[in-house]
Design a protein around this motif. Structure first.
Motif, PDB file in Angstrom:
ATOM      1  N   ALA A 261      42.368  12.798  20.417  1.00 43.84           N
ATOM      2  CA  ALA A 261      42.534  14.605  20.349  1.00 43.84           C
ATOM      3  C   ALA A 261      42.545  15.529  19.640  1.00 43.84           C
ATOM      4  O   ALA A 261      42.209  16.670  19.829  1.00 43.84           O
ATOM      5  N   GLN A 262      42.063  14.840  18.476  1.00 39.74           N
ATOM      6  CA  GLN A 262      42.692  15.945  16.971  1.00 39.74           C
ATOM      7  C   GLN A 262      40.592  16.252  16.906  1.00 39.74           C
ATOM      8  O   GLN A 262      40.837  16.941  16.562  1.00 39.74           O
ATOM      9  N   GLY A 263      39.869  15.030  17.188  1.00 36.02           N
ATOM     10  CA  GLY A 263      38.711  15.191  17.500  1.00 36.02           C
ATOM     11  C   GLY A 263      38.342  15.906  18.185  1.00 36.02           C
ATOM     12  O   GLY A 263      37.200  16.753  17.435  1.00 36.02           O
ATOM     13  N   GLY A 264      38.372  16.151  19.866  1.00 37.24           N
ATOM     14  CA  GLY A 264      39.136  17.777  20.291  1.00 37.24           C
ATOM     15  C   GLY A 264      38.899  18.418  19.469  1.00 37.24           C
ATOM     16  O   GLY A 264      38.244  19.375  19.404  1.00 37.24           O
ATOM     17  N   TRP A 265      40.096  19.103  19.061  1.00 38.65           N
ATOM     18  CA  TRP A 265      40.382  19.751  18.425  1.00 38.65           C
ATOM     19  C   TRP A 265      39.638  20.429  17.401  1.00 38.65           C
ATOM     20  O   TRP A 265      38.598  21.160  17.535  1.00 38.65           O
ATOM     21  N   GLU A 266      39.490  19.694  16.697  1.00 41.47           N
ATOM     22  CA  GLU A 266      37.973  19.571  15.737  1.00 41.47           C
ATOM     23  C   GLU A 266      37.007  20.292  16.300  1.00 41.47           C
ATOM     24  O   GLU A 266      36.519  20.975  15.668  1.00 41.47           O
ATOM     25  N   ASN A 267      36.249  19.434  17.228  1.00 40.59           N
ATOM     26  CA  ASN A 267      35.126  19.833  17.009  1.00 40.59           C
ATOM     27  C   ASN A 267      34.860  21.227  17.727  1.00 40.59           C
ATOM     28  O   ASN A 267      34.338  22.371  17.532  1.00 40.59           O
ATOM     29  N   GLY A 268      36.059  21.289  18.592  1.00 39.97           N
ATOM     30  CA  GLY A 268      36.124  22.634  19.241  1.00 39.97           C
ATOM     31  C   GLY A 268      35.854  24.154  18.076  1.00 39.97           C
ATOM     32  O   GLY A 268      35.721  24.755  18.682  1.00 39.97           O
ATOM     33  N   ARG A 269      36.389  23.995  17.145  1.00 38.04           N
ATOM     34  CA  ARG A 269      37.192  25.520  16.276  1.00 38.04           C
ATOM     35  C   ARG A 269      35.639  25.068  15.369  1.00 38.04           C
ATOM     36  O   ARG A 269      35.409  26.186  14.729  1.00 38.04           O
TER      37      ARG A 269
END
Length: 262
Positions: A30-38
């Protein structure tokens, strides 16, 4: 006999250890998803062609998080809070590896060097992820409960690793080679240390849940330290070399839906 397969089988067979494993994995994804989205939203104009691939990477990470949550639901389990000492992503950030979350929360375009940092971080961490999933794929690809999830996530991690190789080579050809080499080395040195610390923390937690005897805990601790020593001396080379992958444009298409798994 103590082996990677028997160790994970023991974790898989026990509800509380499986609950902890899936919770840690889902939190990291989930953290990786947020980071890549930003990062996809803040890509500098000169590299805007990368934005869809970064967004695809983030969508894959979000999908993996949903898959781990689905594995919990299927067994009638709920997630547990991720122990801070097992939070791989945040421990890397505290060591200055990757792009800091406070930087990503600001609506300011990233620089080309920021993108190099992001890709170098990904090159190193996706190497780890691809290797771990390859191990699970070897032993559990046909498992009735987790086999389909393992196959899907392993394929995605291979794509992510191929993508970081290809894009870093492209940026090296554009003149970023020295900075890429420096950043890869710094990321690898930090990652193997964090991986050691997280492995020890996870093993300690699993040992308490599963009631491992002192001798087994000591043996696993020694094994983690041995891997760290090897990677510190020579093993990290696999994380810092670059080669054109067999599959090009690995993140050029849409991500497979988590519904295909569930």
């Amino acid at each position: 006999m103590l082996s990677a397969k028997s160790l994970f089988q023991e974790i898989l067979d026990h509800d509380e250890s499986f609950r902890l494993f899936c919770s840690i994995a889902a939190g990291g994804e989930a953290q990786g998803g947020w980071e890549n989205g930003r990062i996809a939203a803040l890509v500098p104009p000169a590299l805007r062609a990368l934005a869809p691939k970064i967004a695809r990477h983030g969508a894959d990470e979000d999908k993996h998080g949903r898959i781990f949550m689905a594995l919990l639901r299927r067994r009638g389990l709920t997630p547990v809070p991720v122990p801070p000492e097992t939070d791989y992503t945040m421990l890397l950030e505290r060591r200055g590896i990757g792009l800091a979350h406070d930087r990503l929360r600001r609506d300011e375009p990233l620089t080309e060097r920021d993108i190099v940092v992001y890709l170098a971080h990904g090159r190193v961490t996706e190497q780890r992820a691809a290797e771990q999933m390859a191990l699970l794929l070897k032993h559990f690809a046909g498992h009735p409960e987790i086999g389909r999830a393992v196959r899907m996530i392993a394929a995605d991690e291979d794509n992510h690793l191929a993508y970081t190789h290809e894009e870093l080579l492209r940026l090296a050809a554009a003149g970023h080679g020295p900075f890429i080499r420096y950043t890869l080395r710094a990321c690898a040195l930090a990652e193997i240390r964090v991986h050691r610390d997280v492995s020890l923390a996870v093993m300690a937690r699993m040992g308490r849940v599963l009631g491992w005897p002192r001798t087994r805990r000591a043996l696993l601790t020694a094994a983690v330290h041995a891997v760290y020593a090897y990677e510190r001396l020579a093993g990290r080379r696999r994380m810092v070399t670059l080669g054109m992958p067999e599959r090009l444009d690995a993140l050029g298409g849409p991500t497979a839906s988590a519904h295909e798994y569930a």
